[in-house]
Enzyme design. Structure first.
Site, PDB file in Angstrom:
ATOM      1  N   LYS A  64       0.846  -1.207   0.000  1.00 44.02           N
ATOM      2  CA  LYS A  64       0.000   0.000   0.000  1.00 44.02           C
ATOM      3  C   LYS A  64       0.880   1.256   0.000  1.00 44.02           C
ATOM      4  CE  LYS A  64      -3.789  -2.497   2.136  1.00 44.02           C
ATOM      5  NZ  LYS A  64      -4.428  -2.974   3.370  1.00 44.02           N
ATOM      6  N   GLN A 108      -4.819  -2.090   9.578  1.00 45.05           N
ATOM      7  CA  GLN A 108      -4.617  -3.388   8.923  1.00 45.05           C
ATOM      8  C   GLN A 108      -5.140  -4.516   9.810  1.00 45.05           C
ATOM      9  OE1 GLN A 108      -3.277  -3.851   5.713  1.00 45.05           O
ATOM     10  NE2 GLN A 108      -3.983  -5.944   6.054  1.00 45.05           N
ATOM     11  N   ASP A 131     -11.534   2.265   4.036  1.00 43.43           N
ATOM     12  CA  ASP A 131     -11.788   0.819   3.921  1.00 43.43           C
ATOM     13  C   ASP A 131     -13.295   0.542   3.875  1.00 43.43           C
ATOM     14  OD1 ASP A 131      -9.595  -0.814   3.559  1.00 43.43           O
ATOM     15  OD2 ASP A 131      -9.065  -0.882   5.695  1.00 43.43           O
TER      16      ASP A 131
END
Ligand code: NAD
Length: 304
Positions: A64, A108, A131
């Protein structure tokens, strides 16, 4: 007596190349960002929090960071030790939420066992929840309102659109009902409009006679996390198969592992009209989805 055999033409199979598509879409983002920078704006900024030392998570976060670098975003990664308390993590999220120069924040997953994943993801302010895990954004998704669609379902929708896969009126079977893949995917495929407007069946670990569903599906989206779970004899000729699964299995190579999808590509490929490979299918499109959402948040903040 004349016997007519219908032989499925493997030439008709489209291997959906998520890697090239994501690369093309990333370049578009890079061009757009460069225009904003030329006009004197700051760069979009994605922040990520990684708790612990999980190997796959470290790899995902590193990729990322590379993606951000490629498109011209700033990125900050907060790497926290595995014994970080939940309160310390929530305090960090709070401070990022109130930083006006951060456009996107991701934590994460998976988190260490002593943390409550929902509590943590719900603490991210909806406006930077790129997200798309916050209940506000999930709620907007279910109401078909503008929102951050989580990266994997968003990437799959983009893929279907870019490859012109027909979805309207089709029967789509989604295998897996997780909050990050299966459930949002089923909502998107059943919403009005394209890609969508499918008749959706959602299957899970307690589904009886799974094959009775998959074998009549026009589109099968499989997200179970079991390598080669979906086999050729489970789908009908001409089906479209989207393979979300990524499982690391031990392998005799430099990395010591290779990635396996949930679809048994070799037994499926000659039966399908389109199929995604692993690696190189959904994975790169997920990475693109995150960049897309971060850019969207940035443009909202700066009124661009
Ligand atoms: P999860 O473990 O949260 O959910 C798995 C789902 O599969 C569950 O809903 C369960 O009911 C269902 N399931 C399990 N066994 C089943 C069976 N025998 N029959 C039918 N359904 C069954 O997983 P997840 O987070 O949705 O991830 C699924 C896979 O996708 C994993 O391999 C994950 O690594 C991968 N993934 C890939 C990407 C990507 O970018 N390609 C993104 C997210 C997840």
């Amino acid at each position: 007596m004349v016997i007519l055999l219908h032989i499925f033409d493997p030439q008709m199979v489209t291997i959906i190349d998520g890697k090239s598509l994501a690369q093309k879409l990333r370049r578009k983002i890079k061009e757009e960002v460069s225009k904003y920078l030329d006009s004197g704006n700051r760069a979009p900024h994605l922040a990520a929090i990684l708790v612990g030392e999980d190997g796959a998570s470290r790899t995902y976060v590193a990729s990322k960071e590379r993606d951000c670098d490629f498109v011209g975003f700033d990125s900050t990664v907060h790497r926290l030790p595995v014994d970080t308390s939940e309160n310390e993590l929530l305090d960090l999220i709070d401070s990022i939420n109130s930083n006006d120069n951060i456009d996107g924040l991701i934590v994460q997953l998976p988190l260490p066992k002593h943390m409550d994943t929902s509590k943590v993801t719900d603490a991210i302010a909806p406006k930077i929840d790129v997200d798309g895990f916050h209940p506000v954004n999930v709620g907007r998704l279910t109401k078909n309102e503008d929102t951050y669609i989580s990266a994997t379902p968003f990437g799959i929708i983009m893929m279907l659109e870019e490859y012109g896969i027909e979805t309207i009126g089709k029967h789509c079977v989604v295998i897996g009902r997780s909050n990050i893949v299966g459930r949002p995917m089923s909502i998107l495929m059943s919403r009005g409009g394209y890609p969508g407007d499918s008749t959706v069946t959602i299957c899970h670990r307690n589904t009886e006679n799974l094959i009775s569903h998959t074998s009549v599906a026009d589109i099968v989206i499989v997200a179970v996390g079991i390598p080669h779970f979906l086999k050729g004899d489970m789908v009908k000729k001409g089906a479209v198969v989207i393979d979300v699964g990524i499982t690391r299995v031990d392998a005799d190579n430099a990395k010591g592992y290779e990635l396996r999808g949930d679809a048994d590509f070799n037994s499926l490929v000659n039966k399908c009209t389109a199929i995604t490979p692993v690696p190189g299918g959904v994975g790169p499109m997920t990475r693109y989805g995150l960049l897309h959402n971060t850019l969207k948040s940035y443009k909202r903040k700066l009124n661009l």
